[in-house]
Design a protein around this motif. Structure first.
Motif, mmCIF file in Angstrom:
data_model
loop_
_atom_site.group_PDB
_atom_site.id
_atom_site.type_symbol
_atom_site.label_atom_id
_atom_site.label_comp_id
_atom_site.label_asym_id
_atom_site.label_seq_id
_atom_site.Cartn_x
_atom_site.Cartn_y
_atom_site.Cartn_z
ATOM 1 N N GLY A 110 76.098 50.125 79.205
ATOM 2 C CA GLY A 110 75.153 49.370 78.398
ATOM 3 C C GLY A 110 75.795 48.432 77.398
ATOM 4 O O GLY A 110 75.095 47.779 76.622
ATOM 5 N N THR A 111 77.131 48.348 77.395
ATOM 6 C CA THR A 111 77.829 47.411 76.520
ATOM 7 C C THR A 111 78.461 46.318 77.385
ATOM 8 O O THR A 111 78.381 46.356 78.617
ATOM 9 C CB THR A 111 78.934 48.116 75.710
ATOM 10 N N ASP A 112 79.124 45.356 76.743
ATOM 11 C CA ASP A 112 79.825 44.337 77.527
ATOM 12 C C ASP A 112 81.304 44.695 77.683
ATOM 13 O O ASP A 112 82.140 43.837 77.980
ATOM 14 C CB ASP A 112 79.655 42.948 76.921
ATOM 15 N N THR A 113 81.615 45.967 77.478
ATOM 16 C CA THR A 113 82.974 46.463 77.658
ATOM 17 C C THR A 113 83.009 47.410 78.852
ATOM 18 O O THR A 113 82.221 48.348 78.930
ATOM 19 C CB THR A 113 83.467 47.212 76.410
ATOM 20 N N ARG A 114 83.916 47.150 79.780
ATOM 21 C CA ARG A 114 84.067 48.008 80.951
ATOM 22 C C ARG A 114 85.113 49.090 80.679
ATOM 23 O O ARG A 114 85.977 48.913 79.817
ATOM 24 C CB ARG A 114 84.470 47.179 82.181
ATOM 25 N N GLN A 153 85.315 54.526 70.961
ATOM 26 C CA GLN A 153 84.050 54.135 70.322
ATOM 27 C C GLN A 153 84.249 52.956 69.382
ATOM 28 O O GLN A 153 83.456 52.005 69.374
ATOM 29 C CB GLN A 153 83.466 55.316 69.554
ATOM 30 N N ALA A 154 85.296 53.016 68.567
ATOM 31 C CA ALA A 154 85.533 51.968 67.577
ATOM 32 C C ALA A 154 85.807 50.623 68.250
ATOM 33 O O ALA A 154 85.278 49.579 67.826
ATOM 34 C CB ALA A 154 86.710 52.357 66.673
ATOM 35 N N PHE A 155 86.615 50.596 69.291
ATOM 36 C CA PHE A 155 86.913 49.343 69.990
ATOM 37 C C PHE A 155 85.670 48.789 70.690
ATOM 38 O O PHE A 155 85.414 47.581 70.650
ATOM 39 C CB PHE A 155 88.045 49.562 71.003
ATOM 40 N N VAL A 156 84.896 49.682 71.312
ATOM 41 C CA VAL A 156 83.689 49.232 72.010
ATOM 42 C C VAL A 156 82.667 48.715 71.013
ATOM 43 O O VAL A 156 82.067 47.642 71.207
ATOM 44 C CB VAL A 156 83.103 50.372 72.866
ATOM 45 N N ASP A 157 82.442 49.441 69.932
ATOM 46 C CA ASP A 157 81.449 49.045 68.929
ATOM 47 C C ASP A 157 81.786 47.696 68.305
ATOM 48 O O ASP A 157 80.886 46.914 67.973
ATOM 49 C CB ASP A 157 81.346 50.106 67.830
ATOM 50 N N ALA A 158 83.079 47.415 68.152
ATOM 51 C CA ALA A 158 83.499 46.156 67.531
ATOM 52 C C ALA A 158 83.515 44.997 68.522
ATOM 53 O O ALA A 158 83.694 43.846 68.112
ATOM 54 C CB ALA A 158 84.886 46.326 66.913
ATOM 55 N N GLY A 159 83.330 45.295 69.815
ATOM 56 C CA GLY A 159 83.437 44.223 70.813
ATOM 57 C C GLY A 159 84.838 43.664 70.886
ATOM 58 O O GLY A 159 85.040 42.458 71.065
ATOM 59 N N ALA A 160 85.834 44.549 70.764
ATOM 60 C CA ALA A 160 87.220 44.114 70.663
ATOM 61 C C ALA A 160 87.894 43.893 72.004
ATOM 62 O O ALA A 160 89.026 43.401 72.037
ATOM 63 C CB ALA A 160 88.025 45.142 69.859
ATOM 64 N N ALA A 161 87.242 44.257 73.100
ATOM 65 C CA ALA A 161 87.899 44.147 74.398
ATOM 66 C C ALA A 161 86.876 44.000 75.509
ATOM 67 O O ALA A 161 85.732 44.434 75.388
ATOM 68 C CB ALA A 161 88.766 45.383 74.652
ATOM 69 N N ASP A 162 87.322 43.399 76.597
ATOM 70 C CA ASP A 162 86.508 43.338 77.809
ATOM 71 C C ASP A 162 86.605 44.646 78.581
ATOM 72 O O ASP A 162 85.664 45.038 79.270
ATOM 73 C CB ASP A 162 86.970 42.176 78.689
ATOM 74 N N LEU A 163 87.760 45.303 78.487
ATOM 75 C CA LEU A 163 87.968 46.633 79.042
ATOM 76 C C LEU A 163 88.676 47.485 78.002
ATOM 77 O O LEU A 163 89.498 46.968 77.225
ATOM 78 C CB LEU A 163 88.840 46.612 80.291
ATOM 79 N N VAL A 164 88.371 48.764 77.993
ATOM 80 C CA VAL A 164 89.167 49.709 77.220
ATOM 81 C C VAL A 164 89.854 50.645 78.212
ATOM 82 O O VAL A 164 89.238 51.105 79.172
ATOM 83 C CB VAL A 164 88.346 50.534 76.215
ATOM 84 N N GLN A 165 91.133 50.886 77.970
ATOM 85 C CA GLN A 165 91.796 51.907 78.775
ATOM 86 C C GLN A 165 91.459 53.273 78.189
ATOM 87 O O GLN A 165 91.730 53.540 77.014
ATOM 88 C CB GLN A 165 93.312 51.759 78.823
#
Length: 425
Positions: free
Chosen positions: A350-354, A317-329
Motif C-alpha cells: 500500500g506504499t510506493d516502496t517495494r 518502518q522509518a524509511f518507508v514512512d519517510a518515502g526515502a527509497a523505492d525499495l527497502v532491503q
C-alpha cells in the motif's frame, strides 16, 4: 506435537565476516585477504571466516528440524549487532533458549516466534543471529507438524496469499563482476548483478568506472541473454556515490550522474543500493529523501534502494514512512526471527516502496531455503540468491526451493479441487 529438545552445533557459513569500516578507510586487498588492522570491535582480522550455529529442534516423534544462525558479512557496522562468534553463543541456545521452548507445541509457529523475539538473557535480547536461526528451525518444525510447507505456515502467520510463481531472484556477483554476471545473463536471471562497488577504485574518482560497467551490462546482456530477456540492473555502491560527490545530493552534479547511469542502462531499469552512508539513521533517511526528490524533479528514473541503517523492523518502518527509497532491503539476519522479515515485507504494502527480501552472502543453504518460503508467502518484489559469492550455488538453492514449493502447492490444490468435485457429485 511437542518440542522435546534443541541442539546447537558450531559450523561455517557461506562466506566471510569483513570489517567494513576498515575497508572503507582504505585497507588494501592482499589476494583474498586484507592488509592492516581491524577497527570494528570483535574482529581479529579485517576478513575472517564466517560462522554459524546449526540448530536442531527435536520433536516428540523423534524428527529433527534445522535452522542456521547467521549474521551479515559486514557485522558490527551500520548499527547492527556485534560480530557473531558461534562458540560463545552455543551455551545460550542449549541453555536459555532450550529451557524456554521445550514442551511448547511446534504447530504454534507465530506464538513461538514472538516468544523468541521477547526472550531476555542477562538483561538483553538474544543476538539477531540466534533469533534468526532458531526461528527457521521453529518454522520447519511447524511445517512438519502440520504436514504442509513452510510457505503455508508463514502465510498463515502473516495473513497472506502466497505467490503462485517464483519471486524474481536477485543474483550477486561478488568481485567477479564480469564472469559471474555473464553466468547470470546466460541463465536469464531477472535482477542482477549487485557488483560489490565498495571502494572509490571500483566506482572511479568521478564515477566513470561504474558508468562504464553499466554500459557493459547493457551490451553484454543483449549478447548473452535468452530471447525476450529484460533484466533489471541492481547495483550496490556501499555509499561510494556519496564518497565521490558528497552532499547535498539533489544538486545538479549528482542528479546528472544518475541521469548518465540511467542512459547507460537503457532500455533496462536501474536500481542503486546504498548511494551514500552518512553514519546514522536519521541522516541517512534525510539524504535518501533529498536524492530521491532531486531525481524525481529532474525526471531521472533510477530507483533507490535503502540498505545502510535500514536493519531492524523499526528501521524499515522509518524509511518507508519517510518515502526515502523505492525499495527497502529487508536484510533478513538483521531482523531476527524470520517472521519479522515477513512482517517488514508486508509493511511496504500500500506504499510506493517495494520490498526486497535480502540477506547476506554469509548465510547457509538452510537459511536461504527458509527465506525462499518467506518470499513466496509475502510475494516480495525480489529475493536474494544466497549464500556465497559464486552465484551459481545460491541461485540454484533459492530458485529451486521456490519452484519445488510452487509445484507442490499446485499439486495439492489440484487434489483438493478434485476431492471437492467428487464430494459434490
Amino acid at each position: 506435537m511437542e518440542i522435546t529438545d534443541i541442539h546447537a552445533t558450531p559450523g561455517y557459513s557461506g562466506f566471510f565476516f569483513d570489517d567494513q569500516r576498515a575497508i572503507k578507510q582504505g585497507a588494501q586487498q592482499d589476494g583474498f585477504t586484507y592488509d592492516g588492522d581491524p577497527v570494528t570491535d570483535g574482529f581479529d582480522e579485517i576478513r575472517q571466516a564466517g560462522e554459524t550455529i546449526v540448530v536442531d529442534v527435536e520433536l516428540a516423534d523423534g524428527t529433527h528440524h534445522r535452522g542456521d544462525c547467521a549474521a551479515v558479512q559486514y557485522s558490527g557496522a551500520g548499527g547492527r549487532d556485534p560480530l557473531f562468534k558461534a562458540e560463545e553463543y552455543v551455551p545460550v541456545v542449549e541453555g536459555a533458549v532450550t529451557e524456554a521452548f521445550v514442551g511448547r507445541d511446534a504447530r504454534s509457529f507465530l506464538e513461538n516466534a514472538d516468544a523468541l523475539e521477547e526472550l531476555m538473557v542477562d538483561g538483553g535480547r538474544l543476538h539477531t543471529a540466534i533469533r534468526y536461526g532458531v526461528s527457521q528451525a521453529l518454522l520447519a518444525a511447524a511445517a512438519h507438524a502440520e504436514g504442509t510447507t513452510m510457505t503455508d505456515v508463514m502465510a498463515d502467520a502473516l495473513g497472506t496469499d502466497p505467490a503462485t510463481e517464483p519471486v524474481p531472484v536477485f543474483g550477486q556477483s561478488g568481485d567477479a563482476r564480469y564472469i559471474n554476471t555473464e553466468k547470470m545473463f546466460i541463465k536469464g536471471v531477472p535482477v542482477l548483478p549487485h557488483a560489490l562497488i565498495n571502494s572509490v577504485e571500483k566506482i572511479g574518482q568521478e564515477g566513470e568506472t561504474l558508468l562504464e560497467y553499466v554500459e557493459w551490462l547493457r551490451e553484454r546482456s543483449q549478447e548473452l541473454g535468452p530471447d525476450g530477456y529484460e533484466p533489471r540492473f541492481h547495483i550496490d555502491v556501499y555509499g561510494m556515490i556519496g564518497e565521490v560527490f558528497g552532499a547535498p545530493y539533489d544538486r545538479e552534479e549528482v542528479v546528472d550522474y544518475f541521469g548518465a547511469l540511467e542512459e547507460a542502462a537503457a532500455p533496462y531499469p536501474l536500481q542503486i543500493e546504498g548511494p551514500m552512508d552518512v553514519g546514522d539513521r536519521e541522516g541517512q533517511i534525510e539524504s535518501m529523501v533529498e536524492l530521491r526528490q532531486g531525481l524525481a524533479d529532474a525526471g531521472v528514473n533510477v530507483d533507490l534502494v535503502a540498505d545502510e541503517w535500514c536493519n531492524t523492523f523499526e528501521d524499515v518502518q522509518a524509511f518507508v514512512d519517510a518515502g526515502a527509497a523505492d525499495l527497502v532491503q529487508v536484510k533478513t539476519p538483521d531482523l531476527g526471527s524470520v517472521h519479522r522479515s515477513g512482517q517488514a515485507v508486508r509493511y511496504c504494502e500500500g506504499t510506493d516502496t517495494r520490498a526486497y527480501l535480502g540477506g547476506t552472502c554469509n548465510e547457509t543453504e538452510t537459511s536461504a531455503r527458509a527465506c525462499a518460503h518467506v518470499a513466496l508467502a509475502t510475494n516480495a518484489a525480489q529475493v536474494l540468491a544466497k549464500p556465497g559469492m559464486g552465484f551459481d550455488e545460491g541461485y540454484m538453492i533459492v530458485e529451486n526451493e521456490m519452484r519445488r514449493t510452487v509445484a507442490r502447492r499446485a499439486r495439492e490444490q489440484q487434489l483438493a479441487d478434485t476431492d471437492e468435485i467428487t464430494a459434490d457429485d
